[in-house]
Each structure stands twice: as C-alpha cells, then as structure tokens.
Design a protein around this motif. Structure first.
Motif, PDB file in Angstrom:
ATOM      1  N   PHE A  29      -2.713  -2.105 -14.419  1.00 34.14           N
ATOM      2  CA  PHE A  29      -1.936  -3.342 -14.466  1.00 34.14           C
ATOM      3  C   PHE A  29      -2.663  -4.582 -13.933  1.00 34.14           C
ATOM      4  CE2 PHE A  29       1.131   0.196 -14.031  1.00 34.14           C
ATOM      5  CZ  PHE A  29       1.726   0.085 -15.273  1.00 34.14           C
ATOM      6  N   TYR A  30      -3.750  -4.370 -13.189  1.00 28.81           N
ATOM      7  CA  TYR A  30      -4.491  -5.500 -12.615  1.00 28.81           C
ATOM      8  C   TYR A  30      -5.988  -5.296 -12.850  1.00 28.81           C
ATOM      9  CZ  TYR A  30       0.062  -5.930 -10.496  1.00 28.81           C
ATOM     10  OH  TYR A  30       1.423  -6.024 -10.314  1.00 28.81           O
ATOM     11  N   PRO A  31      -6.411  -5.270 -14.119  1.00 30.03           N
ATOM     12  CA  PRO A  31      -7.797  -4.921 -14.444  1.00 30.03           C
ATOM     13  C   PRO A  31      -8.847  -5.865 -13.838  1.00 30.03           C
ATOM     14  CG  PRO A  31      -6.628  -5.710 -16.405  1.00 30.03           C
ATOM     15  CD  PRO A  31      -5.610  -5.557 -15.319  1.00 30.03           C
ATOM     16  N   LYS A  32      -8.521  -7.142 -13.734  1.00 32.68           N
ATOM     17  CA  LYS A  32      -9.476  -8.093 -13.145  1.00 32.68           C
ATOM     18  C   LYS A  32      -9.738  -7.748 -11.677  1.00 32.68           C
ATOM     19  CE  LYS A  32      -8.805 -12.571 -11.865  1.00 32.68           C
ATOM     20  NZ  LYS A  32      -8.272 -13.908 -11.949  1.00 32.68           N
ATOM     21  N   THR A  33      -8.691  -7.444 -10.951  1.00 31.01           N
ATOM     22  CA  THR A  33      -8.837  -7.071  -9.542  1.00 31.01           C
ATOM     23  C   THR A  33      -9.493  -5.696  -9.421  1.00 31.01           C
ATOM     24  OG1 THR A  33      -6.901  -8.394  -8.973  1.00 31.01           O
ATOM     25  CG2 THR A  33      -7.593  -6.751  -7.369  1.00 31.01           C
ATOM     26  N   PHE A  34      -9.151  -4.798 -10.330  1.00 34.67           N
ATOM     27  CA  PHE A  34      -9.772  -3.476 -10.321  1.00 34.67           C
ATOM     28  C   PHE A  34     -11.281  -3.591 -10.545  1.00 34.67           C
ATOM     29  CE2 PHE A  34     -11.083   0.544 -12.341  1.00 34.67           C
ATOM     30  CZ  PHE A  34     -10.767   1.412 -11.307  1.00 34.67           C
ATOM     31  N   ASP A  35     -11.707  -4.492 -11.433  1.00 35.70           N
ATOM     32  CA  ASP A  35     -13.143  -4.703 -11.659  1.00 35.70           C
ATOM     33  C   ASP A  35     -13.831  -5.191 -10.385  1.00 35.70           C
ATOM     34  OD1 ASP A  35     -13.069  -3.832 -14.274  1.00 35.70           O
ATOM     35  OD2 ASP A  35     -12.948  -5.845 -15.145  1.00 35.70           O
ATOM     36  N   LYS A  36     -13.166  -6.060  -9.645  1.00 40.73           N
ATOM     37  CA  LYS A  36     -13.736  -6.532  -8.365  1.00 40.73           C
ATOM     38  C   LYS A  36     -13.830  -5.380  -7.372  1.00 40.73           C
ATOM     39  CE  LYS A  36     -12.482 -11.356  -8.747  1.00 40.73           C
ATOM     40  NZ  LYS A  36     -11.799 -12.505  -8.186  1.00 40.73           N
ATOM     41  N   PHE A  37     -12.804  -4.536  -7.348  1.00 41.58           N
ATOM     42  CA  PHE A  37     -12.831  -3.367  -6.472  1.00 41.58           C
ATOM     43  C   PHE A  37     -13.980  -2.437  -6.866  1.00 41.58           C
ATOM     44  CE2 PHE A  37     -11.570   1.083  -5.750  1.00 41.58           C
ATOM     45  CZ  PHE A  37     -11.586   1.081  -4.377  1.00 41.58           C
ATOM     46  N   MET A  83       0.827  -1.208   0.000  1.00 45.90           N
ATOM     47  CA  MET A  83       0.000   0.000   0.000  1.00 45.90           C
ATOM     48  C   MET A  83       0.864   1.261   0.000  1.00 45.90           C
ATOM     49  SD  MET A  83      -3.038  -0.958  -0.208  1.00 45.90           S
ATOM     50  CE  MET A  83      -4.297  -2.103   0.242  1.00 45.90           C
ATOM     51  N   ARG A  84       2.052   1.183   0.561  1.00 46.13           N
ATOM     52  CA  ARG A  84       2.916   2.359   0.645  1.00 46.13           C
ATOM     53  C   ARG A  84       3.637   2.642  -0.673  1.00 46.13           C
ATOM     54  NH1 ARG A  84       4.289   5.678   4.305  1.00 46.13           N
ATOM     55  NH2 ARG A  84       3.511   4.453   6.035  1.00 46.13           N
ATOM     56  N   TYR A  85       4.048   1.612  -1.396  1.00 44.38           N
ATOM     57  CA  TYR A  85       4.857   1.816  -2.598  1.00 44.38           C
ATOM     58  C   TYR A  85       4.104   1.581  -3.900  1.00 44.38           C
ATOM     59  CZ  TYR A  85       8.514   1.818   0.877  1.00 44.38           C
ATOM     60  OH  TYR A  85       9.275   2.107   1.980  1.00 44.38           O
ATOM     61  N   GLY A  86       2.902   1.047  -3.820  1.00 40.79           N
ATOM     62  CA  GLY A  86       2.138   0.738  -5.024  1.00 40.79           C
ATOM     63  C   GLY A  86       2.364  -0.705  -5.444  1.00 40.79           C
ATOM     64  N   PHE A  87       1.421  -1.259  -6.154  1.00 43.63           N
ATOM     65  CA  PHE A  87       1.496  -2.665  -6.558  1.00 43.63           C
ATOM     66  C   PHE A  87       2.589  -2.908  -7.581  1.00 43.63           C
ATOM     67  CE2 PHE A  87      -3.127  -2.430  -5.396  1.00 43.63           C
ATOM     68  CZ  PHE A  87      -3.041  -3.250  -4.294  1.00 43.63           C
ATOM     69  N   ARG A  88       2.712  -2.000  -8.507  1.00 40.27           N
ATOM     70  CA  ARG A  88       3.613  -2.195  -9.641  1.00 40.27           C
ATOM     71  C   ARG A  88       5.084  -2.182  -9.228  1.00 40.27           C
ATOM     72  NH1 ARG A  88       3.785  -4.373 -14.569  1.00 40.27           N
ATOM     73  NH2 ARG A  88       4.868  -3.096 -16.072  1.00 40.27           N
ATOM     74  N   SER A  89       5.440  -1.297  -8.304  1.00 42.25           N
ATOM     75  CA  SER A  89       6.854  -1.118  -7.990  1.00 42.25           C
ATOM     76  C   SER A  89       7.430  -2.182  -7.052  1.00 42.25           C
ATOM     77  CB  SER A  89       7.096   0.270  -7.404  1.00 42.25           C
ATOM     78  OG  SER A  89       6.479   0.374  -6.151  1.00 42.25           O
ATOM     79  N   VAL A  90       6.590  -2.950  -6.387  1.00 45.47           N
ATOM     80  CA  VAL A  90       7.086  -3.976  -5.461  1.00 45.47           C
ATOM     81  C   VAL A  90       7.146  -5.318  -6.188  1.00 45.47           C
ATOM     82  CG1 VAL A  90       6.672  -5.166  -3.274  1.00 45.47           C
ATOM     83  CG2 VAL A  90       6.113  -2.741  -3.491  1.00 45.47           C
ATOM     84  N   LEU A 103      -1.569 -12.600  -6.047  1.00 45.33           N
ATOM     85  CA  LEU A 103      -1.212 -11.971  -4.776  1.00 45.33           C
ATOM     86  C   LEU A 103      -1.921 -10.623  -4.623  1.00 45.33           C
ATOM     87  CD1 LEU A 103       0.419 -11.826  -2.152  1.00 45.33           C
ATOM     88  CD2 LEU A 103       2.323 -10.925  -3.490  1.00 45.33           C
ATOM     89  N   VAL A 104      -1.922  -9.820  -5.666  1.00 42.84           N
ATOM     90  CA  VAL A 104      -2.601  -8.516  -5.629  1.00 42.84           C
ATOM     91  C   VAL A 104      -4.083  -8.724  -5.360  1.00 42.84           C
ATOM     92  CG1 VAL A 104      -3.293  -6.513  -7.030  1.00 42.84           C
ATOM     93  CG2 VAL A 104      -0.910  -7.295  -7.036  1.00 42.84           C
ATOM     94  N   GLU A 105      -4.678  -9.710  -6.022  1.00 46.46           N
ATOM     95  CA  GLU A 105      -6.103  -9.981  -5.811  1.00 46.46           C
ATOM     96  C   GLU A 105      -6.373 -10.390  -4.365  1.00 46.46           C
ATOM     97  OE1 GLU A 105      -9.712 -12.768  -7.489  1.00 46.46           O
ATOM     98  OE2 GLU A 105      -7.990 -12.381  -8.772  1.00 46.46           O
ATOM     99  N   ALA A 106      -5.511 -11.226  -3.796  1.00 48.87           N
ATOM    100  CA  ALA A 106      -5.689 -11.658  -2.403  1.00 48.87           C
ATOM    101  C   ALA A 106      -5.547 -10.479  -1.441  1.00 48.87           C
ATOM    102  CB  ALA A 106      -4.672 -12.749  -2.057  1.00 48.87           C
ATOM    103  N   VAL A 107      -4.588  -9.605  -1.705  1.00 50.27           N
ATOM    104  CA  VAL A 107      -4.400  -8.420  -0.858  1.00 50.27           C
ATOM    105  C   VAL A 107      -5.638  -7.528  -0.928  1.00 50.27           C
ATOM    106  CG1 VAL A 107      -3.097  -6.247  -0.663  1.00 50.27           C
ATOM    107  CG2 VAL A 107      -1.884  -8.414  -0.922  1.00 50.27           C
ATOM    108  N   ILE A 156      -4.404   3.244  -6.917  1.00 47.47           N
ATOM    109  CA  ILE A 156      -5.628   3.082  -7.710  1.00 47.47           C
ATOM    110  C   ILE A 156      -5.278   3.018  -9.198  1.00 47.47           C
ATOM    111  CG2 ILE A 156      -7.873   4.080  -8.294  1.00 47.47           C
ATOM    112  CD1 ILE A 156      -7.795   3.065  -5.429  1.00 47.47           C
ATOM    113  N   PHE A 157      -4.385   3.897  -9.631  1.00 43.23           N
ATOM    114  CA  PHE A 157      -3.933   3.890 -11.022  1.00 43.23           C
ATOM    115  C   PHE A 157      -3.273   2.557 -11.357  1.00 43.23           C
ATOM    116  CE2 PHE A 157      -0.490   4.532 -14.101  1.00 43.23           C
ATOM    117  CZ  PHE A 157      -1.219   4.983 -15.196  1.00 43.23           C
ATOM    118  N   ASP A 158      -2.366   2.079 -10.478  1.00 49.21           N
ATOM    119  CA  ASP A 158      -1.697   0.784 -10.682  1.00 49.21           C
ATOM    120  C   ASP A 158      -2.724  -0.335 -10.836  1.00 49.21           C
ATOM    121  OD1 ASP A 158       0.806   1.892 -10.433  1.00 49.21           O
ATOM    122  OD2 ASP A 158       1.333   0.836  -8.585  1.00 49.21           O
TER     123      ASP A 158
END
Length: 194
Positions: A89-97, A1-8, A34-38, A83-85
C-alpha cells in the motif's frame, strides 16, 4: 506498529492525539506522507541504536546479542503484517526502506563480520558479501506468511532460531565459547526479570 499501517485511519490517529483531523492534515498532506514520516523516524532511530550498540559492545558477538535483544523488543510490539502493508500500500516508502536495508543495514552486518574475523570469533574462510546478504535477507524471513503463518509460529521464536543458526555457522571455537557465555547471561537476566 501494533496494528499495521493499513488498518489505522487518519480519524483514529487524530482522535488518539486529541486533535482534529484538519489539524493533522496541516502537518501531513495525506496518510502516505504520515507513513513515510513514521518510517523515516524509525529508520533514523534504528541507525542511532545500531551505532550505539556497536560502540558499547565488547566484541562482534556481543554486538549481535545486543542486536538480538533490540530486535526482540521491536518484534514483540510489532504487527508482522506491517512489512506486507508497507510493500503493498505504500510502495514509495517501502522502496526507501529497501534502500535503507540494502545500504545501512548491509554495511552494519559487513562491519560486524569484519570485526568478528579480526577478533578471531568468526571464521576467516567466509565470503563476507555473501554471508552479509544471507543475514540481511534471513532477518526478514520471519515476516513471510507462506513460510511462517502467524498464529502457528512465534515471530520471536523464528527470529531467535535464525539468529542462533547464523551465529553458530560463522563462529570459530573461540566464538562458540562466547556465544554460550552470552546465552547463559541472557537466560540469567531473563529469569531475574521474571
């Protein structure tokens, strides 16, 4: 959450956990999983917190101030890029959000508006669906880089200003007195904390 999904990276996550990357991949097929689980865990946590705040609040306005406090705690440790990340980069998880936002969060806002009207602290003449949608979308506008570029605007300040505008726009005179009471309480609590 601090650094963004993409950069870690998965390497960094494994290293921080003190496990091998191979072990990490035993639990998560890939970074998308992992992103989806988080995000699933974060959405479940937000749901529990919202329900708890609703039950513990004295009235509809108190509920919003509790939500404001929760948002400040989250936003303070959140990379606004997240949110941008997620969207890019994770459209499936973004759709769930988005589904979570447009169902659960929308319902929480609607119920708060109905409660406030019943308590006489919100105006009776508001269109609950329109105002709920406005509030839902305005809650995420602080992440819009085009409107509020990072570094130029404080995400906390933008969030606070939007909350204040929203509250004053829907409040009755009785509600405005409660708003002032809660603002004074917050200021007092913040000065004690410092």
């Amino acid at each position: 959450m601090r650094y963004g999904f993409r950069s870690v990276t998965m390497d960094e996550i494994a290293g921080q956990m003190g496990i091998s990357k191979k072990t990490l991949y035993q639990f998560f097929e890939d970074k998308d999983a992992l992103v989806e689980a988080v995000m699933q865990a974060e959405m479940a946590y937000m749901q529990r917190k919202c329900i708890k705040q609703n039950h513990e609040s004295e009235n509809a306005i108190d509920e919003l101030f509790k939500d404001m406090d929760s948002m400040e705690a989250v936003v303070d440790s959140l990379n606004p890029q997240i949110i941008f990340d997620l969207e890019k980069f994770y459209p499936k998880t973004f759709d769930k959000f988005k589904r979570h936002k447009n169902t659960f969060m929308f319902d929480v806002i609607r119920k708060n508006l109905q409660r406030g009207i019943q308590e006489g602290v919100y105006r009776e003449d508001i269109d609950i669906d329109i105002i709920a949608k406005f509030r839902l979308e305005s809650a995420f506008i602080m992440f819009n880089q085009d409107l509020f570029p990072y570094g130029k605007y404080s995400v906390l300040k933008v969030s606070s200003e939007i909350y204040q505008l929203y509250l004053h726009g829907i409040a009755t005179p009785k509600g405005k007195k409660l708003i002032e009471k809660y603002i004074q309480q917050r200021q007092k609590n913040k000065s004690i904390a410092v």
